[in-house]
Each structure stands twice: as C-alpha cells, then as structure tokens.
Design an enzyme around this catalytic site. Sequence first.
Site, short mmCIF file in Angstrom:
data_model
loop_
_atom_site.label_atom_id
_atom_site.label_comp_id
_atom_site.label_asym_id
_atom_site.label_seq_id
_atom_site.Cartn_x
_atom_site.Cartn_y
_atom_site.Cartn_z
N LYS A 150 4.47 -15.11 3.67
CA LYS A 150 4.64 -16.24 2.44
C LYS A 150 6.04 -16.26 2.02
O LYS A 150 6.60 -15.90 1.12
CB LYS A 150 3.82 -15.42 1.21
CG LYS A 150 3.83 -16.38 -0.04
CD LYS A 150 2.89 -17.45 0.23
CE LYS A 150 2.67 -18.31 -1.03
NZ LYS A 150 1.98 -19.74 -0.87
N TYR A 205 0.89 -1.17 0.10
CA TYR A 205 -0.07 0.01 -0.12
C TYR A 205 0.93 1.32 -0.08
O TYR A 205 0.45 2.30 -0.47
CB TYR A 205 -1.01 0.04 1.11
CG TYR A 205 -2.08 -1.04 1.40
CD1 TYR A 205 -1.91 -2.05 0.26
CD2 TYR A 205 -2.93 -1.28 2.29
CE1 TYR A 205 -3.16 -2.76 -0.06
CE2 TYR A 205 -3.92 -2.00 2.32
CZ TYR A 205 -3.91 -3.13 1.31
OH TYR A 205 -4.83 -3.91 1.20
N ASP A 251 -5.13 -6.92 5.74
CA ASP A 251 -6.22 -6.73 5.20
C ASP A 251 -7.42 -7.74 4.80
O ASP A 251 -8.51 -7.68 5.27
CB ASP A 251 -5.87 -5.81 4.13
CG ASP A 251 -7.31 -4.97 3.55
OD1 ASP A 251 -8.21 -4.99 4.20
OD2 ASP A 251 -7.15 -4.02 2.66
N ASP A 276 -1.75 -18.73 2.54
CA ASP A 276 -2.75 -19.34 1.58
C ASP A 276 -3.22 -20.33 2.78
O ASP A 276 -4.52 -20.62 2.70
CB ASP A 276 -2.19 -19.80 0.40
CG ASP A 276 -1.15 -20.63 0.51
OD1 ASP A 276 -0.32 -20.39 1.51
OD2 ASP A 276 -0.48 -21.21 -0.16
N ASP A 317 -10.82 -9.50 7.38
CA ASP A 317 -12.08 -9.18 6.70
C ASP A 317 -12.50 -10.79 6.73
O ASP A 317 -13.83 -11.10 6.95
CB ASP A 317 -12.20 -8.73 5.43
CG ASP A 317 -12.53 -7.19 5.45
OD1 ASP A 317 -12.18 -6.70 6.62
OD2 ASP A 317 -12.57 -6.68 4.41
#
Length: 355
Positions: free
Chosen positions: A189, A140, A245, A221, A249
């Site tokens: 990751k 971001y 993020d 994942d 959610d």
Amino acid sequence: MRIALLPGDGIGKDIVKQAVKVLDAVGKKYNCVFEYKEALIGGEAIDKVGTPLPQETIDICKESDAVLLGAVGGPKWDNLAGNLRPEAGLLGIRKALGVYANLRPAIVFPQLKDASTLKEEVLKDGIEIMIVRELTGGLYFGEKKRVQTEEGQKAWDTMVYTEKEIDRISRMSFEIARKRNRKLTLVDKSNVLESSRLWREVFTNIAKDYTDVAVDYMYVDNAAMQLVRNPKQFDVILTENTFGDILSDEAAMLTGSLGMLPSASLGDGKVGLYEPIHGSAPDIAGQNKANPIATIMSVAMMLRYSFNMLDAADDIEKAIVTILDKGYRTLDIMQEGMTAVGTEEMGDLIAGEIK
C-alpha cells in the site's frame, strides 16, 4: 528425523493424528524413522500451565528437525488479555524459531471445482498460487498501546519493518519464483504507507539481481479484487504480515475449503514450522468431522522443504488426488454422488494409498 507435534486446540488433535498416520506410512515405504515428541501450545497450554507457550515447548521445538502444528484458539479464551490468548503462543513459536516466511499455496483441485464460489470459466485449467507472507514483523509485532484520554480510550498498533527483514524474504520469494513460473507480484500500500514504500524500494533494488523473473506491483485493495476477478494472473505473491494473513485466506476460499490448504513457515534456521491454514473449529472437535487433508499436505511440504524427500512428498500429494478421484469426501467438501467419510477414515485412506 525428529518431529515436534503441537496439536493445540479444537480439531488440532484430530488432524495431527491423521498426519502422523501418513508419516508412518512414508517411513515404512522409504525405510526411514520419524520420532515424535508432543508439546503444549495455545489454549490447552493455558489451561494446564498458565501460558500459551511454555518454555518446554520452545525447547522441544528447537531440538527437533521440524514442527507440525494443528490449530490454536477458541471462544473459551477470547476474553483473556492479548499476551495470554492462544494466538500469542502461535506468534511466539514463530518468533522463537526465527521463521519469517510463510508459504501458503492456494490450489484448486480439479475434483473440487464445484466447491468454489467462482464461475467455472474463471477456474478453467486450474489455479495454483503461492502466497509468501512475511511472518515476524509488521502490525502483529510492532508497539501496541492503549491510553485513556479526555475523549475516551485511544489505542494504536505500529507497523514496523526493517530493510533487513524485507531483503531476506524478498530474496526467498525470488528463489521460489525461479522454481515456478518466474513471475512475482509485490502487494503493498505504497500510495499511503511509509513502510510499504520501503518494501517497494528494497524489493525493486533486489529485482536487479533476478532479471529472469518478471516483476509486478499491486496495491493490496486491488489485489484483493483481482484474486476473485482473475486469479490466474498470479503465480507468486509477496506481501507483508497483515496483508498476507487476509489475502491468503481469501485465496484459500477460491479453492472451496480452508480444510484443503497447507502452509510452511521457513527461516534461516534448520527448523521449519508446518500447519494447516484453517482454525481450530472447536464445534466439531472430537467428532470425526474435520478434514485432515490440509494437515496431511503440510506434511508433504515438510518432507519437501525440511527433509528433501521430494519423492515422498509427491507420493502424499498423488495419494490425496487418487482418493479424491475415487469419490471420497469429508463433510466440508461433500458433493452429490460422492462417499462421505470422517477424519479417521480419510487419514486411513490416504495412508493406505501410500503403502
């Protein structure tokens, strides 16, 4: 205690108004005074002054003891350039306040188990996960660029992290884990990304100072799968900005509604930023339909983390549970046999319970 109010867009005004009701009830009960100063952010700021984050808003926030934000964004501003979109105001205020750690609890209320898409046996005994998301680094905030090539346009976003950024949020996460069940999972990751390998190296080194906390590692994942397969295995999850993020959610939806979950954004400075994790829902703005509980729970986090008013924070959370026990529901969490109420009524009910 000075609180900057940033209602923002869509239902932002609706839900922040209810949070103020609850704060005022706390003020009366504990004989303290909250002073509010409202400022522009997001789409509303774009419409009125041409920028998603006016300097006046930054100044008001920095002069406050805490910031309460509603929501930003909406389809009205979707076609603007990235630096002019409402979301740029949100990223900007986080950066300006130096809040680098986003705390997002995912809590399954016993009264709302039926609202979750998970089977009852998975939710048995409840779920309470704390996701700690790094907030001011990564994709971001890394370099973004688009160029024209012979084969068409080419675009890239850069995921950049420094050792210092990883160190400070890792230590905060260990301290949070110490106050809970002393279990911390790093999600990365590192089998693919060099930035994740740096995360794992720094985190592992810091873990030597927190031998009383059990440490676990998981690829993002797999973590996404495990959150819906067996969420009770997690207590505190630490991860970088983009992964956080998405996972927060996902964890939120385990509870049945985004309208129920708060967040706190903290750093080394004195000003914390508190906001619900849901969006601006412009389609129901001003219609007395929004669920204000996430914003009200964000106020409880504010009292706990910014003002050290632990009893008052507990009062708010207990009031919410009591109102749910009495069968009151906003439309997003409505169940058969319950009593439907609007945004205003839910705010009044919770504030009244505190009084």
